[in-house]
Motif scaffolding. Structure first.
Motif, PDB file in Angstrom:
ATOM      1  N   ASP A   2      53.694 -51.857 -59.139  1.00 30.81           N
ATOM      2  CA  ASP A   2      54.347 -52.703 -58.152  1.00 30.81           C
ATOM      3  C   ASP A   2      53.485 -52.762 -56.896  1.00 30.81           C
ATOM      4  OD1 ASP A   2      56.042 -54.027 -56.510  1.00 30.81           O
ATOM      5  OD2 ASP A   2      57.298 -52.270 -56.067  1.00 30.81           O
ATOM      6  N   THR A   4      54.366 -54.827 -54.331  1.00 34.20           N
ATOM      7  CA  THR A   4      55.206 -55.474 -53.316  1.00 34.20           C
ATOM      8  C   THR A   4      56.046 -54.489 -52.501  1.00 34.20           C
ATOM      9  OG1 THR A   4      57.082 -55.748 -54.798  1.00 34.20           O
ATOM     10  CG2 THR A   4      55.389 -57.458 -54.849  1.00 34.20           C
ATOM     11  N   THR A   8      62.514 -57.333 -51.698  1.00 34.94           N
ATOM     12  CA  THR A   8      63.086 -58.485 -52.387  1.00 34.94           C
ATOM     13  C   THR A   8      62.958 -59.736 -51.545  1.00 34.94           C
ATOM     14  OG1 THR A   8      65.275 -57.985 -51.483  1.00 34.94           O
ATOM     15  CG2 THR A   8      64.737 -57.042 -53.642  1.00 34.94           C
ATOM     16  N   LEU A  13      57.173 -60.793 -50.211  1.00 32.54           N
ATOM     17  CA  LEU A  13      56.583 -60.791 -51.555  1.00 32.54           C
ATOM     18  C   LEU A  13      55.348 -61.695 -51.608  1.00 32.54           C
ATOM     19  CD1 LEU A  13      56.534 -60.195 -54.572  1.00 32.54           C
ATOM     20  CD2 LEU A  13      58.277 -61.957 -54.882  1.00 32.54           C
ATOM     21  N   ARG A  41      57.462 -55.740 -61.248  1.00 30.85           N
ATOM     22  CA  ARG A  41      58.001 -55.300 -59.962  1.00 30.85           C
ATOM     23  C   ARG A  41      58.844 -54.040 -60.161  1.00 30.85           C
ATOM     24  NH1 ARG A  41      60.684 -60.389 -57.026  1.00 30.85           N
ATOM     25  NH2 ARG A  41      61.370 -58.627 -55.711  1.00 30.85           N
ATOM     26  N   TYR A  47      60.241 -62.682 -60.727  1.00 27.55           N
ATOM     27  CA  TYR A  47      59.628 -63.671 -59.845  1.00 27.55           C
ATOM     28  C   TYR A  47      60.363 -65.000 -60.037  1.00 27.55           C
ATOM     29  CZ  TYR A  47      55.684 -60.425 -59.443  1.00 27.55           C
ATOM     30  OH  TYR A  47      54.904 -59.326 -59.209  1.00 27.55           O
TER      31      TYR A  47
END
Length: 326
Positions: A2, A4, A8, A13, A41, A47
């Motif tokens: 991940d 990111t 969320t 992102l 993620r 996504y």
């Protein structure tokens, strides 16, 4: 992995993706294709199409985006697979103009050499006869090229095809469409140096001593033999499909005698162009390039070369006057 930080938020992102865009986005074929790979993620969320579209926009991908393909990718995402998300268009160059001919342009200038080394003249200087109004050629105009583009929207310029000059020569005309060429009169067609030339033609089955002396402004084509005592004068080519015997031949072009020439009494061949025969026996021959399988008791004067085939080994002598004996 991940990349990111579990966020969320779409903006965060996208920003994270931009910081590592080379790991997400790649290009191939000179930037004509764009490929996207989305890592797994940590928060397990998928996504979205909007995130992907925003990311591509920030990466300046503007053309050829496959929205349907992106939707399918998002629906069944494999985090280890690269997906084609945009495709540009190759530039297509135009085609040059060209002529489509309605007659054979393969005018054989050299005889076929047989297994025994001798020359077969049956395929040389075949007469192409045309009639008034016969379609000779159609010109196909050059086409324009179609520009292409890459996924960034940068134009890939195409080349336009080039037109070629109109046909040159005599004995034909161009119709109102400016592309169709037709014969203006009936005659024999040749293409010396790539130019169409249609000349009047006299066709006879054979020539005998009882026939009148032939004096013709154009091409003379004798399908069969020329018998002893005949006289043939022509401003252009003389083609004899059979044998010539003890006759006088004068040509403003080439002379072809497919069956050979035998002149035990008298006989001569004079040409402004080339002279070729299956063989020469007892003949006085004068021309540019002179060729045969063999010469026996002949007086040969060549402005170009003399060539023999078969066991003579294709001997070639430049710019000479020569006497060929038995």
């Amino acid at each position: 992995m991940d990349r990111t930080s579990g966020t969320t938020d779409s903006k965060v992102l996208i920003d994270s993706m931009m910081k590592n865009k080379d790991l997400y986005l790649s290009f191939s074929s000179g930037n004509l294709l764009a490929w996207l790979k989305l890592p797994l993620r940590s928060d397990g969320l998928h996504y979205t199409e909007d995130v992907v579209m925003a990311f591509l926009f920030k990466c300046n991908v503007r053309k050829g985006i496959d929205k349907l393909g992106i939707a399918k990718m998002i629906a069944k995402l494999n985090h280890n697979e690269k997906y084609l998300v945009a495709a540009g268009k190759e530039a297509v160059d135009g085609k040059d103009g060209y002529y489509e001919y309605f007659f054979s342009t393969d005018f054989a200038e050299e005889p076929e050499i047989l297994a025994d080394g001798t020359a077969d003249l049956s395929n040389v200087e075949s007469i192409v006869q045309v009639h008034v109004g016969d379609k000779l050629a159609v010109y196909h105009r050059a086409t324009k090229g179609e520009d292409g583009y890459n996924v960034f929207g940068e134009v890939k310029k195409a080349k336009n095809g080039k037109e070629i000059p109109i046909l040159k020569g005599e004995g034909f005309m161009i119709l109102n469409d400016k592309v169709t060429y037709v014969a203006k009169w009936t005659g024999a067609l040749t293409m010396p140096d790539g130019e169409i030339k249609i000349q009047k033609i006299l066709v006879m089955p054979e020539v005998k001593i009882t026939d009148k002396k032939i004096n013709y402004d154009g091409v003379v084509y004798i399908k069969g033999d020329v018998h002893s005592g005949s006289e043939i004068f022509a401003s252009s080519d003389i083609v004899i499909g059979g044998h010539m015997e003890s006759s006088e031949i004068k040509s403003g072009g080439n002379v072809i005698i497919k069956g050979g020439a035998t002149c035990p009494i008298r006989g001569s061949i004079t040409a402004a162009g080339n002279v070729s025969a299956k063989f020469f026996e007892g003949v006085t021959v004068s021309g540019k390039d002179i060729s045969a399988n063999f010469f026996i008791n002949c007086k040969v004067t060549a402005k170009g070369y003399i060539r023999t085939y078969g066991r003579a080994g294709g001997r070639r002598v430049d710019r000479v006057s020569a006497f060929a004996g038995a």
